[in-house]
Enzyme design. Sequence first.
Site, mmCIF file in Angstrom:
data_model
loop_
_atom_site.group_PDB
_atom_site.id
_atom_site.type_symbol
_atom_site.label_atom_id
_atom_site.label_comp_id
_atom_site.label_asym_id
_atom_site.label_seq_id
_atom_site.Cartn_x
_atom_site.Cartn_y
_atom_site.Cartn_z
ATOM 1 N N SER A 190 5.612 -0.962 2.278
ATOM 2 C CA SER A 190 5.038 -0.030 2.101
ATOM 3 C C SER A 190 6.170 1.224 2.342
ATOM 4 O O SER A 190 6.350 1.543 3.508
ATOM 5 C CB SER A 190 4.023 0.290 2.846
ATOM 6 N N SER A 203 0.705 -1.210 -0.091
ATOM 7 C CA SER A 203 0.049 -0.043 0.038
ATOM 8 C C SER A 203 0.731 1.169 -0.009
ATOM 9 O O SER A 203 2.227 1.168 0.239
ATOM 10 C CB SER A 203 -0.965 0.051 1.233
ATOM 11 N N GLY A 204 0.174 2.495 -0.142
ATOM 12 C CA GLY A 204 0.915 3.495 -0.075
ATOM 13 C C GLY A 204 0.757 4.303 1.262
ATOM 14 O O GLY A 204 1.045 5.465 1.415
ATOM 15 N N ASP A 205 0.445 3.637 2.295
ATOM 16 C CA ASP A 205 0.345 4.148 3.665
ATOM 17 C C ASP A 205 0.454 3.084 4.501
ATOM 18 O O ASP A 205 0.693 1.744 4.193
ATOM 19 C CB ASP A 205 -1.049 4.767 3.601
ATOM 20 N N ASP A 206 0.205 3.028 5.771
ATOM 21 C CA ASP A 206 0.312 2.107 6.723
ATOM 22 C C ASP A 206 -0.477 0.877 6.487
ATOM 23 O O ASP A 206 -1.489 0.742 6.015
ATOM 24 C CB ASP A 206 -0.001 2.538 8.453
#
Length: 425
Positions: free
Chosen positions: A238, A204-207
């Site tokens: 990530s 993902s692009g976050d946590d």
Amino acid sequence: MNNFDYCLVCGKKDKRNKEEQSKSVTACRTNVDESEWPVIDSVLRDNTDGARFISLIFGTNLTDVVITGDNGTIDGQGEVWWQKFKKGQLNYTRPYLIEIMYSENIQISNLTLVNSPSWNVHPIYSWFLSLFLQIFLCFFFFMFYVVRTGERGNKHFSNQRCLKCSNVLVQSITILAPVTSPNTDGINPDSCTNTRIEDCYIVSGDDCIAVKSGWDEYGIAFRMPTKQLVIRRLTCISPCSAVIALGSEMSGGIQDERTADIVAINLESGVRIKTAVGRGGFVEDIYVRGMTMKTMKWAFWMTGNYGSHADNGYNPNALPVIQNINYHDMVAENVTMAAELEGIPGDPFTGICISNVTITLAKNVKKLPWNCTDGAGISSRVVPQPCEALADQGPGSVAACNFPEESLPIDNVQVQVCFYRRKHW
């Protein structure tokens, strides 16, 4: 949950029972026309003024729900949303793929979620309360809101938000999004009790997982913690975020979180704690063991100087309590810095325990491996040598950070499946 009330297969809801035959859907795609998406209120524990688009799969006040796909795919077609977000062309917060609120006995399993417009899975207010306590808390928060805003009939408050909730199981979920996509958190348990997340693969692009419980004075007033959370057998990629983030919206409290058997590849940090002055609340009784990390900026990161506030009404004297944080049996390779541990002056993070941890630093690293301020704890068998604030107890104290032996109620919940009966052959 031998008989469940709702069976949701790749976006289709129907009342079914366990005797019915299984059905699967190969793939579902979201509609990218934002005019087709209903707009709903912001969540109660944040009280932010901005409305938001409803999630693709959304439910509230539900009991016994199974969301499954027999490994089918839900495609959020997030690229359109991400571009509009980056250009400031959206009037409302982007939708999530799955959000279940004020509900009990929720299971989400065997799905692939790709390209979510924003967060992927968001169970919120899944917390068991006695009827008396439900009424008391709802009345308390209502009166707090009236005093705070002077409004009695405000859209942010309704009696449907006062129902009991418990038990969330997320199992065998694959989540995929470009690592540059904005705010595509994987799974975000939010003011939940008795939650189990296991056997998941997240890029993902976050946590990959962000644990939350409310923002500043609203989370403090609502007093609905996330606790009794189990996370195990997770693989996460990530580069700009964490495997598991505790906070920064943690004003209702986070307690008894147990993480085990994690593989982290190319991340900013492993398990990180994010909070700030004005948050209040607590993060305590956190247990992590059996984590393998490869290519990290920090193996450990805690900060008391994170992020913005819900509004200017936060209490600057509301200081968070961060204590009894345990890390055990961990290996990290190609790490830029072992730890950044930054507490709050006058409000130190305490009870930090790190044992049996080996961190191999990346080549040509110039920074000190450990940076520790306003925190205290102990360590044992940790390489490289920790900072003085984590006093070395010697190899005989390696068991000091042991994982709890007793199980939690959510450990005994078995995964269910959806069934249906064909009328014609």
